[in-house]
Design a protein around this motif. Structure first.
Motif, short mmCIF file in Angstrom:
data_model
loop_
_atom_site.label_atom_id
_atom_site.label_comp_id
_atom_site.label_asym_id
_atom_site.label_seq_id
_atom_site.Cartn_x
_atom_site.Cartn_y
_atom_site.Cartn_z
N ARG A 1 1.02 -1.20 -0.18
CA ARG A 1 -0.26 0.00 -0.01
C ARG A 1 0.91 1.34 -0.17
O ARG A 1 2.03 1.38 0.65
CB ARG A 1 -0.71 0.08 1.41
CG ARG A 1 -1.97 -0.84 1.45
CD ARG A 1 -2.47 -1.19 2.78
NE ARG A 1 -3.48 -2.04 3.05
CZ ARG A 1 -4.53 -2.18 2.59
NH1 ARG A 1 -5.23 -1.09 2.56
NH2 ARG A 1 -5.40 -3.21 2.80
N CYS A 2 0.28 2.28 -0.52
CA CYS A 2 0.91 3.66 -0.20
C CYS A 2 0.76 4.02 1.19
O CYS A 2 -0.04 4.05 1.85
CB CYS A 2 0.28 4.61 -1.20
SG CYS A 2 1.06 6.27 -0.59
N PRO A 3 2.05 4.47 1.60
CA PRO A 3 2.21 4.83 3.28
C PRO A 3 1.69 5.99 3.27
O PRO A 3 0.98 6.36 4.50
CB PRO A 3 3.58 4.77 3.53
CG PRO A 3 4.34 4.99 2.21
CD PRO A 3 3.41 4.31 1.11
N GLY A 4 1.20 6.91 2.27
CA GLY A 4 0.73 8.13 2.42
C GLY A 4 -0.81 8.12 2.48
O GLY A 4 -1.57 8.52 3.32
N CYS A 5 -1.51 7.37 1.58
CA CYS A 5 -3.04 7.39 1.40
C CYS A 5 -3.48 6.05 1.66
O CYS A 5 -4.82 5.78 1.78
CB CYS A 5 -3.54 7.93 0.00
SG CYS A 5 -2.78 6.81 -1.50
N GLY A 6 -2.67 4.96 1.88
CA GLY A 6 -3.20 3.64 2.07
C GLY A 6 -3.84 2.93 0.74
O GLY A 6 -4.29 1.92 1.04
N ARG B 1 6.70 9.69 -7.04
CA ARG B 1 5.59 10.11 -6.10
C ARG B 1 4.48 9.21 -6.17
O ARG B 1 4.26 8.46 -7.41
CB ARG B 1 4.99 11.34 -6.45
CG ARG B 1 6.01 12.59 -6.06
CD ARG B 1 5.50 14.25 -6.32
NE ARG B 1 6.65 14.97 -6.03
CZ ARG B 1 6.54 15.45 -4.65
NH1 ARG B 1 5.61 14.86 -3.73
NH2 ARG B 1 7.63 16.16 -4.40
N CYS B 2 3.50 9.20 -5.29
CA CYS B 2 2.41 8.37 -5.31
C CYS B 2 1.48 8.93 -6.33
O CYS B 2 1.09 10.06 -6.33
CB CYS B 2 1.50 8.20 -3.86
SG CYS B 2 0.03 7.63 -4.05
N ARG B 3 0.68 8.01 -7.10
CA ARG B 3 -0.12 8.26 -8.30
C ARG B 3 -1.38 9.28 -7.77
O ARG B 3 -1.97 10.10 -8.37
CB ARG B 3 -0.62 7.34 -9.09
CG ARG B 3 -1.04 7.54 -10.60
CD ARG B 3 -0.57 6.42 -11.32
NE ARG B 3 -1.34 5.16 -10.90
CZ ARG B 3 -2.28 4.52 -10.83
NH1 ARG B 3 -3.25 4.97 -11.62
NH2 ARG B 3 -2.37 3.27 -10.36
N THR B 4 -1.74 8.86 -6.57
CA THR B 4 -3.08 9.27 -5.82
C THR B 4 -2.86 10.63 -5.08
O THR B 4 -3.39 11.71 -5.26
CB THR B 4 -3.73 8.34 -5.11
OG1 THR B 4 -3.57 7.07 -5.58
CG2 THR B 4 -5.34 8.55 -5.13
N CYS B 5 -1.97 10.39 -4.08
CA CYS B 5 -1.82 11.55 -3.13
C CYS B 5 -0.40 12.28 -3.36
O CYS B 5 -0.39 13.28 -2.48
CB CYS B 5 -1.92 10.84 -1.62
SG CYS B 5 -0.48 9.81 -1.26
N GLY B 6 0.37 11.78 -4.04
CA GLY B 6 1.60 12.71 -4.38
C GLY B 6 2.82 12.45 -3.24
O GLY B 6 3.53 13.01 -3.45
ZN LIG Z 1 -0.55 7.69 -2.06
#
Ligand SMILES: [Zn+2]
Length: 390
Positions: free
Chosen positions: A39-44, A64-69
């Motif tokens: 999972r992305c640690p930023g947005c899960g 960067r994460c595609r969803t939350c950056g």
């Molecule tokens: Zn994310």
């Protein structure tokens, strides 16, 4: 054919590198390395296959994460690229057409060593579940090595593992008598203890490898019969060990007629063999224990001795060294150890000068030194002999 094969192995390497990132993060935290999906640690958000293409996803998403950056560390693509490179080089250096399946155990072993080095770097721990199986892969895998590949035979791999473990455990014991920094405080006593290591080291110095193995076995058997650890005072054993070494160095043959080389080999093989037998025993004992043994967690930082100084070389390094000894054989391991010490010193000095304070454990240096010795050992030895004018 050859190029396609190398490319294929390199791609597999990048995928193993991606898996290694997961293992290195989760193993020290006691989490499963297979489930759940990353999972992305930023947005899960659960990452989809398109986010997980080694190196390329990171480049395409500019880290960067595609969803939350949220930023994704550069270490992830670097590890993936490193594994791809290592796999590609091995496929090229050990061509399947000429040396058959030689490359397979090497790929497994190098993957395990890479993961162990990264975990040690992050957490100052070397998991037994990684280092002890790596020793087995090194020794058992040697059966698959082609004679033309220039790698150790199974016998040489086993001796290499014992010698490598012996060198580190004796540095640990002798150093511990002088320097607190080398003292690993975690000692376990019955039926396998460091007493077997000490007794085997001394017997080996007096009578060679078979004496060493017999003496270590006798110590373990006596402890088992007595149902308590049979202990001999360590400073006295090593005082005798040093005396025997000096006698052998002086060229006098001891009563039992072993020369200096066999005295040293016997001492190292005996000490290393009983260090490893003990390690396997306690690993299995811990796996069987219902209550997990309290061990330092990833957050605990460097293990410290009783004066609060980080332990310079712990028992995990002994097992890691054995895996490297199985890969390189005794002589190759010694070259690797020397390189590790030199590189460690250079990095340590550079860190001081640049004002860095993070303590880097010895394990990663040991792996890097051994891999360099593996790649360039013959060239290095040749260069050194030239330098001496031999
Ligand atoms: Zn994310």
């Amino acid at each position: 054919m050859t190029t396609a094969w190398i490319a294929l192995v390199a791609i597999v390497g990048s995928l193993i590198g991606s898996f290694a990132n997961v293992v290195v993060y989760r193993w020290p935290r006691g989490e499963s390395v297979v489930r759940p999906r990353s999972r992305c640690p930023g947005c899960g958000r659960t990452l989809s296959p398109i986010d997980l293409v080694p190196v390329l996803s990171w480049l395409a998403l500019r880290g960067r994460c595609r969803t939350c950056g949220a930023r994704i560390s550069t270490r992830y693509p670097l590890v993936e690229a490193g594994f791809a490179l290592a796999f590609g080089v091995l496929a090229w250096a050990y061509p399947i057409e000429t040396v058959g399946l030689t490359v397979l155990p090497l790929l497994v072993l190098v993957s395990m060593l890479g993961m162990a080095a990264l975990i040690d770097f992050d957490t100052y721990l070397l998991p037994d579940g990684l280092t002890l199986p790596a020793i087995a892969v090194g020794i058992v895998g040697a059966w698959l090595y082609h004679p033309a590949a220039g790698l150790p035979t199974p016998g040489e791999a086993a001796v290499g593992a014992a010698v490598a473990a012996g060198v580190l455990v004796l540095i640990n014991r002798l150093g511990g008598l002088v320097l607190r920094r080398l003292r690993d405080t975690e000692e376990r006593l019955w039926p396998f203890s460091l007493d077997a290591v000490n007794v085997a080291a001394l017997a080996g110095m007096l009578g060679g490898r078979w004496w060493a193995l017999a003496a270590g076995l006798a110590q373990v058997a006596l402890s088992a019969l007595a149902r308590r650890p049979v202990r001999l005072p360590e400073p006295w054993l090593y005082a005798l060990w040093l005396t025997a070494l000096i006698v052998a160095l002086g060229g006098w043959t001891l009563t039992w007629g072993v020369d200096l080389l066999e005295a040293l080999a016997g001492s190292l093989i005996g000490a290393g063999a009983f260090a490893l037998l003990g390690a396997v025993w306690w690993w299995i004992a811990d796996l069987r224990a219902t209550e997990p043994r309290t061990s330092p967690t990833a957050e605990a930082g460097a293990p410290e001795d009783d004066e609060g100084e980080p332990v310079a070389m712990g028992f995990g390094d002994v097992k890691l060294a054995a895996a490297l000894g199985a890969l390189l054989g005794s002589v190759g391991f010694m070259v690797g150890l020397l390189l590790a010490v030199v590189i460690g010193a250079v990095v340590g000095v550079a860190q001081r000068l640049l004002g860095g304070s993070r303590f880097v454990p010895f394990g990663p240096f040991l792996v890097v030194g051994a891999l360099l010795a593996w790649a360039f050992g013959d060239a290095l030895v040749g260069w050194y002999l030239d330098l001496l004018g031999v």
